[in-house]
Write an enzyme that holds these catalytic residues in place. Sequence first.
Site, mmCIF file in Angstrom:
data_model
loop_
_atom_site.group_PDB
_atom_site.id
_atom_site.type_symbol
_atom_site.label_atom_id
_atom_site.label_comp_id
_atom_site.label_asym_id
_atom_site.label_seq_id
_atom_site.Cartn_x
_atom_site.Cartn_y
_atom_site.Cartn_z
ATOM 1 N N CYS A 122 33.443 51.505 55.914
ATOM 2 C CA CYS A 122 33.880 50.485 56.879
ATOM 3 C C CYS A 122 32.884 50.349 58.007
ATOM 4 C CB CYS A 122 35.260 50.840 57.408
ATOM 5 S SG CYS A 122 35.338 52.520 58.030
ATOM 6 N N LYS A 173 50.241 57.577 50.305
ATOM 7 C CA LYS A 173 50.059 56.688 49.147
ATOM 8 C C LYS A 173 48.561 56.413 49.058
ATOM 9 C CE LYS A 173 49.328 53.081 47.505
ATOM 10 N NZ LYS A 173 48.216 52.802 46.538
ATOM 11 N N GLU A 223 32.379 41.243 55.236
ATOM 12 C CA GLU A 223 32.099 42.626 54.865
ATOM 13 C C GLU A 223 31.762 42.665 53.369
ATOM 14 O OE1 GLU A 223 35.574 45.184 54.524
ATOM 15 O OE2 GLU A 223 34.501 46.715 55.635
ATOM 16 N N GLU A 238 43.646 50.667 60.497
ATOM 17 C CA GLU A 238 42.184 50.855 60.536
ATOM 18 C C GLU A 238 41.611 49.960 59.453
ATOM 19 O OE1 GLU A 238 40.734 52.743 62.787
ATOM 20 O OE2 GLU A 238 42.464 53.824 63.553
ATOM 21 N N GLY A 242 42.433 50.270 55.333
ATOM 22 C CA GLY A 242 42.121 49.391 54.207
ATOM 23 C C GLY A 242 41.593 48.069 54.714
HETATM 24 P P1 NAP Z 1 42.906 47.581 50.382
HETATM 25 O O1 NAP Z 1 42.806 46.757 49.184
HETATM 26 O O2 NAP Z 1 43.390 46.978 51.644
HETATM 27 O O3 NAP Z 1 43.816 48.834 49.993
HETATM 28 C C1 NAP Z 1 44.067 49.903 50.879
HETATM 29 C C2 NAP Z 1 45.342 50.614 50.489
HETATM 30 O O4 NAP Z 1 46.447 49.719 50.651
HETATM 31 C C3 NAP Z 1 45.389 51.051 49.024
HETATM 32 O O5 NAP Z 1 46.077 52.270 48.926
HETATM 33 C C4 NAP Z 1 46.182 49.938 48.385
HETATM 34 O O6 NAP Z 1 46.787 50.336 47.182
HETATM 35 C C5 NAP Z 1 47.199 49.663 49.461
HETATM 36 N N1 NAP Z 1 47.874 48.365 49.390
HETATM 37 C C6 NAP Z 1 47.482 47.224 48.784
HETATM 38 N N2 NAP Z 1 48.404 46.255 48.952
HETATM 39 C C7 NAP Z 1 49.404 46.786 49.685
HETATM 40 C C8 NAP Z 1 50.640 46.285 50.188
HETATM 41 N N3 NAP Z 1 51.055 45.032 49.970
HETATM 42 N N4 NAP Z 1 51.431 47.110 50.918
HETATM 43 C C9 NAP Z 1 51.052 48.377 51.157
HETATM 44 N N5 NAP Z 1 49.894 48.915 50.697
HETATM 45 C C10 NAP Z 1 49.080 48.127 49.977
HETATM 46 O O7 NAP Z 1 41.515 48.239 50.760
HETATM 47 P P2 NAP Z 1 40.492 48.913 49.752
HETATM 48 O O8 NAP Z 1 39.900 47.845 48.929
HETATM 49 O O9 NAP Z 1 41.134 50.059 49.070
HETATM 50 O O10 NAP Z 1 39.449 49.551 50.787
HETATM 51 C C11 NAP Z 1 38.384 48.877 51.337
HETATM 52 C C12 NAP Z 1 38.705 48.382 52.727
HETATM 53 O O11 NAP Z 1 39.085 49.467 53.589
HETATM 54 C C13 NAP Z 1 37.511 47.760 53.411
HETATM 55 O O12 NAP Z 1 37.873 46.547 54.019
HETATM 56 C C14 NAP Z 1 37.130 48.784 54.472
HETATM 57 O O13 NAP Z 1 36.445 48.254 55.573
HETATM 58 C C15 NAP Z 1 38.431 49.343 54.845
HETATM 59 N N6 NAP Z 1 38.241 50.631 55.486
HETATM 60 C C16 NAP Z 1 38.462 50.746 56.844
HETATM 61 C C17 NAP Z 1 38.252 51.952 57.490
HETATM 62 C C18 NAP Z 1 38.496 52.114 58.965
HETATM 63 O O14 NAP Z 1 38.543 53.238 59.420
HETATM 64 N N7 NAP Z 1 38.650 51.051 59.735
HETATM 65 C C19 NAP Z 1 37.817 53.061 56.749
HETATM 66 C C20 NAP Z 1 37.586 52.908 55.387
HETATM 67 C C21 NAP Z 1 37.810 51.687 54.760
HETATM 68 P P3 NAP Z 1 46.044 50.081 45.761
HETATM 69 O O15 NAP Z 1 44.801 50.836 45.748
HETATM 70 O O16 NAP Z 1 47.006 50.614 44.788
HETATM 71 O O17 NAP Z 1 45.851 48.606 45.693
#
Ligand code: NAP
Length: 490
Positions: free
Chosen positions: A285, A177, A387, A251, A230
Amino acid sequence: MSIQKRLDGRLLINGVLIAAQNPSTAVHNPATGEVVAMTGSAHPQEIEAAVAAARAAFQSWSGLPGKARAKCLHRLGDLIEADADAMAQLMTLEQGKPVNEARGEILKLAETCHFYAEEASRIHGETVPNDSTDFDSIIVREPIGVVGAITPWNYPAELVGWKLCGALAAGCTIIIKPAEITPFTALAIGEKCIEAGIPAGVVNVVTGPGAVVGQALVEHPGVDKIAFTGSSKVGLHIQKSATTVKRMALELGGNCPMIVTRSADLDAAVKGAVRRSYRNCGQICIAINRIYVDRQVYDEFLQKLAVGAEALTVANGLEFPAADLGAMASAEPLNKTQEHLADAVSKGARLLAGGARPNGAEFKNGHFFRPTVLADCTHEMLIMTEETFGPIVGVAPFETLQEAVQLANDTPYGLASYVYAKGADEIRFLSRLLDYGNVAVNTVDAGIINAPYGGRKQSGVGYEHGREGMLEYMNFKHIRVRFDMPSEGI
Ligand code: NAP
Ligand code: MG
């Protein structure tokens, strides 16, 4: 036909790219605001079909010898590499990063396929001694089952690839997804899986809002593991909302510090800081969010960092493939960047570079921001404690190495940290005390595919990369066998 036309409104279920039955939403090019194509929202029936396909395919895929799965992954890597240019263009269209950077990400995805292909042919167990020689304890590794992979938009290929390749190598099947704003790279990878001869149902891609489609995978009893990348907020929500016990790899977010000591090669430190603060517009990240510099070299570092930031080019990443910064992926991280900037300046930070959107008609409809340097930052400011996920970095001086460590560890996050120093004692002291899954010393390329990568504290649980990144998709089974001495005459 362009790839985005081919993938418009599609889902990949059981080896077929089908048109999603639910209404679609538009995916926009973040550099221009133009519509790239539509993305469907998987209907509950389509999610059921994807889970059923993945469950059915698991029987045969997990039963194949590792070498057979390796062949598929090698083919997948070759196909992705061969089509890197088109896949990179597609990624830039939906994500905004300059094409050269997108191409680099696609090639790293191909490398990941080959790395895990090799791991797939080396899945072995252990024989463990018992108290009595009449027993053998044999430890075997078995794939977990069906994986739900939920990924963000900042690295639309690699963050899918680490999960896909680790899971497939282990013998798992997967439902991906992707983020709603960058669905096409994931679908293009799914298309390559079909081309590579990976059997139907082994790889499925369902698109749609995370809170609906992602959540359905989290709650589905037919999904054995969630591999999520995420934000910490959504990660915690996922952990709390699973309705059955299942394996989880989370992650999550970071708030990564860099420490520059007085012995550091200052030019190298500045070069590293510029690269890791602004690459992909800071939407990483493991981006450097905050820099602590020994008071003795603080002013010189700041002056050089400001020059470095101002020298970077900001442009439409499709038209200028070699630009340093393209558009940010959406309005959300841009707004947060501006919020953190305003908060810091209102609390006394000095703006040394950037601080605004670039001028020019070509930037009018895109999410662009200039690389920004803030000096004299404190932990009263959001820039140092949250962040940002934008092209901005906060800098502060320190007096002693102990203070530097205390400031660096003063965060709920623990993903990556960076040190620039020449003294061996300093390097040893800092790398041991930094409470992070990753410490990069005199380099800002913190991760490589051969070594485990993962966070601690609120940055998550589990590892990707390395052999560990495949073992995350396996269960251990202990088979304890009692042997009798052969009876006389055998
Ligand atoms: P996000 O808002 O947490 O979304 C991540 C994914 O989760 C998206 O596919 C999102 O779908 C989905 N999602 C949202 N709500 C959900 C729910 N209730 N149940 C299941 N899935 C759900 O993160 P983002 O804004 O896309 O990405 C930025 C974040 O990712 C930052 O905090 C970054 O640090 C982190 N990140 C971490 C790493 C690591 O390796 N630790 C690497 C890269 C990024 P939608 O897009 O459709 O909302
Ligand atoms: Mg989000």
